[in-house]
Design an enzyme around this catalytic site. Sequence first.
Site, short mmCIF file in Angstrom:
data_model
loop_
_atom_site.label_atom_id
_atom_site.label_comp_id
_atom_site.label_asym_id
_atom_site.label_seq_id
_atom_site.Cartn_x
_atom_site.Cartn_y
_atom_site.Cartn_z
N ARG A 234 0.71 -1.26 0.02
CA ARG A 234 -0.01 0.08 0.04
C ARG A 234 0.97 1.17 0.09
O ARG A 234 2.00 1.42 0.63
CB ARG A 234 -0.81 -0.08 1.26
CG ARG A 234 -2.12 -0.92 1.27
CD ARG A 234 -3.22 -0.30 0.04
NE ARG A 234 -4.15 -1.22 0.17
CZ ARG A 234 -4.46 -2.19 -0.65
NH1 ARG A 234 -3.52 -2.65 -1.62
NH2 ARG A 234 -5.64 -2.97 -0.68
N HIS A 282 -1.17 0.87 -9.62
CA HIS A 282 -2.28 -0.09 -8.93
C HIS A 282 -2.64 -1.39 -9.51
O HIS A 282 -3.95 -1.74 -9.60
CB HIS A 282 -3.12 0.57 -7.98
CG HIS A 282 -3.57 -0.14 -6.79
ND1 HIS A 282 -4.01 0.34 -5.52
CD2 HIS A 282 -3.81 -1.65 -6.67
CE1 HIS A 282 -4.10 -0.55 -4.66
NE2 HIS A 282 -4.15 -1.94 -5.26
P1 NDP Z 1 -1.60 -11.21 4.56
O1 NDP Z 1 -2.26 -10.96 5.79
O2 NDP Z 1 -1.43 -12.67 4.19
O3 NDP Z 1 -0.13 -11.02 4.92
C1 NDP Z 1 0.36 -9.93 5.38
C2 NDP Z 1 2.00 -10.21 6.19
O4 NDP Z 1 2.32 -8.76 6.47
C3 NDP Z 1 1.88 -11.08 7.25
O5 NDP Z 1 2.90 -11.75 7.26
C4 NDP Z 1 1.80 -10.24 8.35
O6 NDP Z 1 2.34 -10.76 9.54
C5 NDP Z 1 3.01 -8.92 8.05
N1 NDP Z 1 2.37 -7.73 8.94
C6 NDP Z 1 1.31 -7.28 8.90
N2 NDP Z 1 1.38 -6.03 9.67
C7 NDP Z 1 2.90 -6.20 10.14
C8 NDP Z 1 4.01 -5.38 10.94
N3 NDP Z 1 3.47 -4.29 11.72
N4 NDP Z 1 4.93 -5.68 10.90
C9 NDP Z 1 5.70 -6.84 10.40
N5 NDP Z 1 5.14 -7.52 9.39
C10 NDP Z 1 3.54 -7.41 9.40
O7 NDP Z 1 -2.06 -10.57 3.38
P2 NDP Z 1 -1.52 -10.72 1.85
O8 NDP Z 1 -0.22 -11.18 1.47
O9 NDP Z 1 -2.81 -11.48 1.14
O10 NDP Z 1 -1.77 -9.03 1.27
C11 NDP Z 1 -0.72 -8.26 1.73
C12 NDP Z 1 -1.08 -7.02 1.15
O11 NDP Z 1 -1.00 -6.77 -0.25
C13 NDP Z 1 -2.85 -6.47 1.22
O12 NDP Z 1 -3.06 -6.16 2.49
C14 NDP Z 1 -2.90 -5.38 0.05
O13 NDP Z 1 -2.42 -4.09 0.96
C15 NDP Z 1 -1.73 -5.50 -0.83
N6 NDP Z 1 -2.20 -5.90 -2.23
C16 NDP Z 1 -1.88 -5.33 -2.98
C17 NDP Z 1 -2.54 -5.47 -4.36
C18 NDP Z 1 -2.11 -4.60 -5.56
O14 NDP Z 1 -2.80 -4.95 -6.50
N7 NDP Z 1 -1.20 -3.68 -5.37
C19 NDP Z 1 -3.07 -6.62 -4.55
C20 NDP Z 1 -3.25 -7.37 -3.49
C21 NDP Z 1 -2.75 -7.11 -2.34
P3 NDP Z 1 2.02 -11.92 10.34
O15 NDP Z 1 2.18 -13.09 9.09
O16 NDP Z 1 2.63 -12.15 11.46
O17 NDP Z 1 0.52 -11.77 10.64
C1 OXD Z 2 -5.96 -5.63 -3.24
C2 OXD Z 2 -5.66 -4.81 -4.18
O1 OXD Z 2 -6.04 -5.21 -1.86
O2 OXD Z 2 -5.96 -4.67 -5.27
O3 OXD Z 2 -6.39 -6.85 -3.47
O4 OXD Z 2 -5.11 -3.70 -3.72
#
Ligand code: NDP
Ligand code: OXD
Length: 319
Positions: A234, A282
């Site tokens: 993000r 995005h």
């Molecule tokens: P997940 O919830 O599976 O993974 C998030 C990861 O981030 C986890 O490993 C989590 O740790 C870690 N995390 C969260 N907060 C912290 C922190 N404060 N410190 C350290 N680690 C942290 O999410 P996804 O992998 O499915 O998706 C990740 C993000 O990708 C989404 O939230 C979205 O914002 C973004 N996204 C963007 C897209 C785009 O088109 N650009 C498309 C899809 C997603 P833990 O495992 O310990 O919980």
């Molecule tokens: C998502 C994105 O969060 O598209 O899936 O950004």
Amino acid sequence: MQRKSPVIIDLKFDPQQVAAALKGAFADREVINLLHPANRNRDLSDVDYAVVWKPGADLFSRARNLKAVFSGGAGVDHVLSLPGLPDAPLVRFVDRSLATRMSEWVAMQCLLHLRQHLAYEAQRRQRIWRELVQPEAREITVGVMGFGVLGQDAAVKLKALGFNVIGWSRSRKHVEGFETYDAGGLDAFLARTDLLVGLLPLTAETTGIYNTGLFSRLSRKGPFGAPVFINAGRGGSQIEADIVASLGDGTLHGVSLDVFEQEPLPLESPLWSMEKVFITPHASAASDVKALVAHVERQIARFERGEPFEFLVDRASGY
Ligand code: NDP
Ligand code: OXD
């Protein structure tokens, strides 16, 4: 037979894709697509489910009795910030298609930097024919910040391409074949990272996390002498003024950005015209609407059988 609750669809995606994906979907219940003008003033007070991506600001005041909300994407920051969000389960989108798309984008960006594509593009513009030294992927460590569903999928694919891959997450993940770090191991993780991949959700803790202080702790021992930053998580997690300054003074060698503090990226942003920058709008991993609908159908079926939802968002953590 008991009436099955309709499903509200409020997805600000391509309307034709949404309409096509909804054909024949939710076979046994009514679908209320809010993109359809006929539903503009529809009473939503007795509907149990809503599938949303950037929904209307009045959605939750109209749909006052929701039993579950489904995010149209993996991220839920767009939902959690909405006024009137009911205290009902919030389910995020997790699907092979989404992970595959994201991993394609991440692998492509890592390869573009490894193979010095920005330098070749600069040469092309000047009609210069010069081969550059070619480091191998095995000489580079990719550090994935956010080692969740998407981060781990990307890691597997980057490893198959020959990169060393390490992961960082809030709680330490034990994934065979990868060295991992927890929140407390951030410095050690950064010190090893030549290419930083951001796949973090946007939360209070991750807001502004990618800043000069963090970039200056990354490894400078890689083949390019300075690290690369790649972000598809993000934009609110990055400080763009710091990225611009870090590119300018050599703290960063290059960047790839799919997400921005403000989207669309304002025309006056210096990032548009900087040489060491790849930009996508995005677009790294769009939700496949058909796959999204199938996922929501599965989750509703589980719920109505009395089973728990999968992929539930923890409101306290914000993801
Ligand atoms: P997940 O919830 O599976 O993974 C998030 C990861 O981030 C986890 O490993 C989590 O740790 C870690 N995390 C969260 N907060 C912290 C922190 N404060 N410190 C350290 N680690 C942290 O999410 P996804 O992998 O499915 O998706 C990740 C993000 O990708 C989404 O939230 C979205 O914002 C973004 N996204 C963007 C897209 C785009 O088109 N650009 C498309 C899809 C997603 P833990 O495992 O310990 O919980
Ligand atoms: C998502 C994105 O969060 O598209 O899936 O950004």
